[in-house]
Write a protein that holds these residues in place. Structure first.
Motif, PDB file in Angstrom:
ATOM      1  N   GLY A 117       0.837  -1.207   0.000  1.00  0.00           N
ATOM      2  CA  GLY A 117       0.000   0.000   0.000  1.00  0.00           C
ATOM      3  C   GLY A 117       0.869   1.252   0.000  1.00  0.00           C
ATOM      4  N   ILE A 137       1.940  -5.457  -6.839  1.00  0.00           N
ATOM      5  CA  ILE A 137       1.247  -6.622  -6.261  1.00  0.00           C
ATOM      6  C   ILE A 137      -0.255  -6.364  -6.296  1.00  0.00           C
ATOM      7  N   ILE A 178      -8.339  -1.917   1.824  1.00  0.00           N
ATOM      8  CA  ILE A 178      -9.497  -1.110   1.409  1.00  0.00           C
ATOM      9  C   ILE A 178     -10.530  -1.121   2.527  1.00  0.00           C
ATOM     10  N   ILE A 224      -7.981  -8.933   0.744  1.00  0.00           N
ATOM     11  CA  ILE A 224      -7.050  -7.794   0.696  1.00  0.00           C
ATOM     12  C   ILE A 224      -6.568  -7.424   2.101  1.00  0.00           C
TER      13      ILE A 224
HETATM   14  N1  NAP Z   1      -7.279   6.500   6.433  1.00  0.00           N
HETATM   15  C1  NAP Z   1      -7.881   6.065   7.533  1.00  0.00           C
HETATM   16  O1  NAP Z   1      -8.741   6.759   8.114  1.00  0.00           O
HETATM   17  C2  NAP Z   1      -7.502   4.724   8.095  1.00  0.00           C
HETATM   18  C3  NAP Z   1      -7.886   4.430   9.414  1.00  0.00           C
HETATM   19  C4  NAP Z   1      -7.557   3.199   9.944  1.00  0.00           C
HETATM   20  C5  NAP Z   1      -6.841   2.284   9.198  1.00  0.00           C
HETATM   21  N2  NAP Z   1      -6.480   2.575   7.923  1.00  0.00           N
HETATM   22  C6  NAP Z   1      -5.740   1.563   7.158  1.00  0.00           C
HETATM   23  O2  NAP Z   1      -4.551   2.116   6.662  1.00  0.00           O
HETATM   24  C7  NAP Z   1      -4.126   1.354   5.538  1.00  0.00           C
HETATM   25  C8  NAP Z   1      -3.709   2.303   4.416  1.00  0.00           C
HETATM   26  O3  NAP Z   1      -4.851   3.019   3.962  1.00  0.00           O
HETATM   27  P1  NAP Z   1      -4.817   4.579   3.628  1.00  0.00           P
HETATM   28  O4  NAP Z   1      -5.666   5.251   4.602  1.00  0.00           O
HETATM   29  O5  NAP Z   1      -3.435   5.039   3.422  1.00  0.00           O
HETATM   30  O6  NAP Z   1      -5.668   4.586   2.255  1.00  0.00           O
HETATM   31  P2  NAP Z   1      -5.233   4.771   0.735  1.00  0.00           P
HETATM   32  O7  NAP Z   1      -4.573   6.091   0.540  1.00  0.00           O
HETATM   33  O8  NAP Z   1      -6.453   4.445  -0.051  1.00  0.00           O
HETATM   34  O9  NAP Z   1      -4.129   3.641   0.520  1.00  0.00           O
HETATM   35  C9  NAP Z   1      -4.467   2.298   0.347  1.00  0.00           C
HETATM   36  C10 NAP Z   1      -3.264   1.597  -0.244  1.00  0.00           C
HETATM   37  O10 NAP Z   1      -3.588   0.197  -0.388  1.00  0.00           O
HETATM   38  C11 NAP Z   1      -3.316  -0.188  -1.737  1.00  0.00           C
HETATM   39  N3  NAP Z   1      -4.245  -1.217  -2.158  1.00  0.00           N
HETATM   40  C12 NAP Z   1      -5.606  -1.194  -2.125  1.00  0.00           C
HETATM   41  N4  NAP Z   1      -6.112  -2.302  -2.699  1.00  0.00           N
HETATM   42  C13 NAP Z   1      -5.047  -3.035  -3.120  1.00  0.00           C
HETATM   43  C14 NAP Z   1      -4.905  -4.264  -3.815  1.00  0.00           C
HETATM   44  N5  NAP Z   1      -5.958  -4.981  -4.209  1.00  0.00           N
HETATM   45  N6  NAP Z   1      -3.662  -4.720  -4.092  1.00  0.00           N
HETATM   46  C15 NAP Z   1      -2.568  -3.987  -3.727  1.00  0.00           C
HETATM   47  N7  NAP Z   1      -2.635  -2.829  -3.059  1.00  0.00           N
HETATM   48  C16 NAP Z   1      -3.859  -2.354  -2.779  1.00  0.00           C
HETATM   49  C17 NAP Z   1      -3.474   1.073  -2.569  1.00  0.00           C
HETATM   50  O11 NAP Z   1      -2.661   0.992  -3.733  1.00  0.00           O
HETATM   51  P3  NAP Z   1      -3.156   0.726  -5.231  1.00  0.00           P
HETATM   52  O12 NAP Z   1      -4.495   1.359  -5.403  1.00  0.00           O
HETATM   53  O13 NAP Z   1      -2.083   1.352  -6.068  1.00  0.00           O
HETATM   54  O14 NAP Z   1      -3.162  -0.761  -5.366  1.00  0.00           O
HETATM   55  C18 NAP Z   1      -2.914   2.129  -1.624  1.00  0.00           C
HETATM   56  O15 NAP Z   1      -1.515   2.197  -1.744  1.00  0.00           O
HETATM   57  C19 NAP Z   1      -5.298   0.436   5.175  1.00  0.00           C
HETATM   58  O16 NAP Z   1      -5.036  -0.858   5.650  1.00  0.00           O
HETATM   59  C20 NAP Z   1      -6.461   1.042   5.942  1.00  0.00           C
HETATM   60  O17 NAP Z   1      -7.439   0.082   6.278  1.00  0.00           O
HETATM   61  C21 NAP Z   1      -6.788   3.780   7.352  1.00  0.00           C
END
Ligand code: NAP
Length: 266
Positions: A14, A63, A94, A114
């Motif tokens: 990610g 990936i 996601i 995922i």
């Molecule tokens: N933002 C929040 O409020 C929050 C709160 C709690 C936890 N989290 C967790 O933090 C983590 C990162 O999320 P984020 O907030 O930084 O959101 P984000 O900006 O949407 O980043 C998500 C990342 O996951 C990758 N990803 C999604 N589906 C994928 C797939 N099928 N295969 C490979 N990579 C995939 C995306 O890359 P590609 O699209 O290029 O594949 C992107 O790099 C997640 O696990 C999320 O659940 C976020």
């Protein structure tokens, strides 16, 4: 924190946006070898170009975390080409925006693949090398939704809860053999997570929710994650006002259950 990260080979999934990108950019200030993974090659190249302006070495391995065969194949390639991984950030994921009643089980399975199984596969792939060297640190990015259920996030909450059970067990089994585990539960962080959240149709939600928009910056979240890793914390909650929900769930569940059913879900 330099001693913790200098000289380490660190795999971040990610890494193409949000928290993963911010982790990469901060870690790049150390003498690390960063392995960056996600689906979008152009975004990974953008992040790698920024990282390479600092002290680190950077490799890109695209990936698809929704495809277990692809996850296995990429892990095999990384291990044969890069060698041992010292730290693995299972961060890619996601979120979800759909009610249980409307959500086909295929959507639940996709989220589980995922947000849960991909990290399990990668963990099992890197562990033998870590055990051989007597050191490793695996970081699972969960969520406060891994600590309590929340409307519109049934599959997401299930996958994030599952991470806690898996990684707590891993820590219990292997910390005496040099394997560190940190499960991180952020509250709301300003990233694309709500835009990309899967809906009942399988399509992205496409809306920047107010909660995310007013949340912590990805950079601040990443910094707090790295402090928790440096301190070898097993569990780390990165929260603002969300701490109240965690507190109520643990110590005053009757208040938690009243609040969570009244919440206006977004
Ligand atoms: N933002 C929040 O409020 C929050 C709160 C709690 C936890 N989290 C967790 O933090 C983590 C990162 O999320 P984020 O907030 O930084 O959101 P984000 O900006 O949407 O980043 C998500 C990342 O996951 C990758 N990803 C999604 N589906 C994928 C797939 N099928 N295969 C490979 N990579 C995939 C995306 O890359 P590609 O699209 O290029 O594949 C992107 O790099 C997640 O696990 C999320 O659940 C976020």
């Amino acid at each position: 924190m330099k001693n913790t990260f200098d000289g380490k080979t660190i795999w971040i999934t990610g890494a193409s946006s949000g928290i993963g990108e911010a982790l990469a950019l901060e870690l790049a200030n150390n003498k690390t070898h960063l392995i960056l993974s996600a689906r979008r090659l152009n975004e990974l190249e953008r992040v790698a170009a920024s990282c390479r302006k600092s002290e680190c070495k950077c490799s890109i391995y695209p990936i698809d975390l929704s495809d277990p065969q692809n996850v296995e194949a990429v892990a095999d390639r990384v291990i044969s080409e890069v060698g041992r991984i010292d730290m693995l950030f299972n961060n890619g994921g996601i979120s979800q925006r759909s009610y249980v009643i409307d959500t086909p089980v295929e959507v639940d399975r996709k989220i589980m693949e995922i947000d849960y199984f991909s990290g399990v596969i990668l963990t099992k792939k890197v562990l033998p090398g870590m055990l051989k060297s007597g050191f490793g640190h695996i970081i699972a990015i969960s969520s406060i939704t891994g600590l309590f259920g929340f409307p519109l996030r049934s599959g997401y909450a299930a996958a994030k809860h599952a991470l806690h059970g898996f990684y707590e067990t891993l820590w219990a089994e292997l910390h005496e053999k040099g394997i560190n585990v940190t499960v991180v539960s952020p509250g709301r962080v300003r990233t694309n997570v709500s835009l990309e959240a899967i809906t009942a149709s399988g399509k992205p939600h496409g809306i920047m929710d107010h909660g995310q928009d007013s949340g912590l910056s990805a950079e601040a979240c990443a910094h707090k994650i790295l402090i928790a890793v440096h301190r070898r914390k097993v569990m780390a909650n990165i929260v603002g006002r969300e701490w109240l929900m965690i507190f109520f769930k643990k110590f005053m569940p009757f208040i938690f259950y009243r609040l969570v059913s009244k919440v206006q879900p977004t």
